[in-house]
Scaffold this active site. Structure first.
Site, mmCIF file in Angstrom:
data_model
loop_
_atom_site.group_PDB
_atom_site.id
_atom_site.type_symbol
_atom_site.label_atom_id
_atom_site.label_comp_id
_atom_site.label_asym_id
_atom_site.label_seq_id
_atom_site.Cartn_x
_atom_site.Cartn_y
_atom_site.Cartn_z
ATOM 1 N N LYS A 165 0.844 -1.199 0.000
ATOM 2 C CA LYS A 165 0.000 0.000 0.000
ATOM 3 C C LYS A 165 0.879 1.248 0.000
ATOM 4 O O LYS A 165 1.528 1.572 0.991
ATOM 5 C CB LYS A 165 -0.918 0.039 1.233
ATOM 6 C CG LYS A 165 -2.042 1.060 1.032
ATOM 7 C CD LYS A 165 -2.636 1.593 2.308
ATOM 8 C CE LYS A 165 -1.817 2.672 2.940
ATOM 9 N NZ LYS A 165 -1.757 3.932 2.187
ATOM 10 N N GLU A 238 9.823 1.128 10.494
ATOM 11 C CA GLU A 238 10.932 2.041 10.179
ATOM 12 C C GLU A 238 10.353 3.440 10.245
ATOM 13 O O GLU A 238 9.566 3.828 9.378
ATOM 14 C CB GLU A 238 11.483 1.737 8.791
ATOM 15 C CG GLU A 238 12.081 0.342 8.690
ATOM 16 C CD GLU A 238 12.609 0.077 7.296
ATOM 17 O OE1 GLU A 238 13.526 0.782 6.875
ATOM 18 O OE2 GLU A 238 12.077 -0.819 6.627
ATOM 19 N N CYS A 272 14.186 10.333 5.846
ATOM 20 C CA CYS A 272 14.117 9.985 7.272
ATOM 21 C C CYS A 272 15.473 10.205 7.927
ATOM 22 O O CYS A 272 15.563 10.691 9.043
ATOM 23 C CB CYS A 272 13.653 8.556 7.452
ATOM 24 S SG CYS A 272 14.660 7.351 6.571
ATOM 25 N N GLU A 369 11.081 16.354 14.152
ATOM 26 C CA GLU A 369 11.524 16.113 12.768
ATOM 27 C C GLU A 369 10.829 17.117 11.845
ATOM 28 O O GLU A 369 9.616 17.054 11.675
ATOM 29 C CB GLU A 369 11.121 14.682 12.403
ATOM 30 C CG GLU A 369 11.538 14.266 11.045
ATOM 31 C CD GLU A 369 11.018 12.873 10.671
ATOM 32 O OE1 GLU A 369 9.868 12.527 11.011
ATOM 33 O OE2 GLU A 369 11.762 12.153 10.020
#
Ligand code: NAD
Length: 474
Positions: A165, A238, A272, A369
């Protein structure tokens, strides 16, 4: 509460959702908004397809090599479509396609054979590695193809089937890629489903799924862990990062500035494991800020389809708003923009590459972040303080140390609390290495043989040695 009975969205049955070009802010295509009944059918077929797929290692290896060739050959179709929906420069889209093909090749034929084990007792034991069953792979929008392949290549090589997905922001190149790969594989071994939420939640808690492997943000990762708990499927997560780069006092600023800049700004900072904050000895601080600001001001920002573009738009309006908020908050906390600091006055989701100085260490752009083209540069007095600041985060994906004395840099890198530490560069990954965040950056290990074993379970057979010997003698 686990969201394991997600309701059908009103008026979406049989519908489609729009896909927006971030360089214009306009919808340019759409994708099916798949619902619960379609998902049930896809997972059911993945269960059926698993019976044959798991049994023939040689056929699997050949099929994955053919799939790699098909992806590589399709670069001229895949890369522009990826740029159109994701925003990244075309050269980076081609690199993503190449990495996807390389990963398929790396994992093809890598399923491990039986492993005899002994603890000294008279028993002959053997581990036979078995696949888990249908795997759900749920991925974000920053590297749609590359991150999808990091899931499906080891899962398929291990003998599982996969339901993939993509993010609703970037479904198109993934659908095209899966159609190419699927032509090289038996039917229903790899399937893509697209749709808005709750499609991901439905997939993560589907009783037919035996491993949910997810890449995305920490809050969604937490939701996925709860969803997968409904069927106690294995979970690999992750998640986000807030990587620090520490510059040492012997760093050659002119030599490293360009590499450091792109370690933070590649893919418009939507990586990331990008550098998300920089710690610099106080006496070097203004020079580093100036050097980074020069690259920020001269970077060519534009549509990823334009030749010469180095930095594309932010992928979506929601993420652009987040980047704007983080920056505005830092500026109101007392920070100064040495470059950028604002969105660009043009259609699309463009934000000026931004270097922030005088940022309070508790400003959100340092503690969270930012996931965009904004970089805070912080001075430090002594090295221990810098290492403590780098480690003072709930994230633990990566980190880097930059200096001339490599042994000293490596000793400092060894004190970073994260999964991967780099010296004089950042975010380079080998296909053969393990990749695992610590703290809230992840659960489980991806990459290399570790990624393969994450998709396998040990099945152990014991045989009594005495009877074996009697049989051999008789
Ligand atoms: P996100 O968490 O919003 O979405 C990721 C995926 O999860 C999408 O496909 C989304 O549709 C789906 N999803 C949303 N809600 C769900 C639910 N309840 N259950 C199941 N699936 C659901 O992340 P994003 O904004 O697409 O991506 C950015 C984030 O991804 C950043 O935090 C970034 O650091 C992280 N990321 C991590 C890595 C890594 O390897 N550690 C790599 C790339 C990106």
């Amino acid at each position: 509460m686990p969201n394991c009975r997600p309701r059908r969205g009103p008026g979406t049955r049989g519908g489609r959702f729009a896909v927006v070009d971030p360089a214009t802010g306009e919808a340019f295509d759409d994708s099916p908004d798949q619902q619960a009944d379609e998902l049930d059918a896809v997972v059911g077929r993945a269960q059926d397809a698993w019976r044959d797929w798991r049994s023939d290692d040689g056929a699997r290896a050949a099929a994955l090599l053919a799939a790699a060739d098909a992806v590589e050959a399709a670069g001229p179709g895949l890369a522009p479509l990826l740029t159109r929906e994701q925003g990244k420069p075309l050269t980076e889209s081609y690199a993503e396609v190449a990495r996807t093909a390389a990963r398929l090749r790396y994992f093809a034929g890598s399923a491990p054979g039986p492993l005899p084990i002994t603890d000294g007792r008279p028993v002959l034991s053997e581990i036979r590695w078995r696949p888990l069953g249908p795997v759900a792979a749920i991925v974000p929008w920053n590297f749609p193809l590359q991150l999808a392949s990091a899931k499906f290549a080891p899962a398929l090589a291990a003998g599982n089937t996969v339901v993939l997905k993509p993010s609703p922001f970037t479904p198109l190149a993934t659908r095209l890629m899966v159609s190419l790969i699927s032509a090289a594989l038996p039917e229903d071994v790899l399937t893509v489903v697209t749709g808005r939420e709750p499609l991901g939640a439905r997939l993560a808690c589907h009783p037919g799924i035996r491993h949910v492997t997810f890449t995305g943000s920490v809050p969604t990762g937490r939701a996925v862990a709860e969803e997968a708990a409904a069927s106690l499927a294995r979970v690999t997560l992750e998640l986000g990062g807030n990587d620090a780069a520490i510059l040492l006092d012997d760093v050659d600023v002119d030599r490293i500035a360009e590499r450091l800049f792109w370690s933070a700004f590649r893919n418009c900072g939507q990586v990331c494991m990008a550098v998300k904050r920089v710690y610099v000895p106080a006496r070097l601080h203004s020079g580093v800020v100036e050097a980074l600001a020069r690259y920020a001001k001269s970077a060519v920002v534009g549509s990823g389809l334009d030749p010469g573009t180095q930095l594309g738009p932010v992928n979506n309006a929601q993420q652009l708003a987040r980047v704007e908020d983080c920056t505005a908050q830092a500026l109101s906390d007392g920070a100064r923009a040495a470059a950028g600091g604002h969105r660009l006055d043009r259609p699309g989701y463009f934000f000026a590459p931004t270097i922030l100085t005088d940022v309070p260490p508790d400003s959100v752009v340092v503690t969270e972040e930012q996931f965009g083209p904004v970089l805070p540069v912080l001075p430090y007095g002594n090295l221990d303080e810098a290492i403590d600041a780098a480690n003072d985060t709930r994230f633990g994906l990566g980190g880097s140390v930059w200096g001339t004395d490599l042994d000293r840099a490596e000793a400092v890198a060894g004190r970073l609390e994260c999964g991967t530490a780099w010296i004089n560069h950042h975010a380079e990954l080998s296909l053969a290495q393990p990749f695992a965040g610590i703290k809230e950056s992840g659960v489980g290990v991806a990459g290399g043989p570790w990624g393969l074993y994450g998709n396998l379970r040990p099945f152990v057979v014991h045989r009594p040695q005495e009877e074996q010997e009697e049989q051999e003698e008789g």
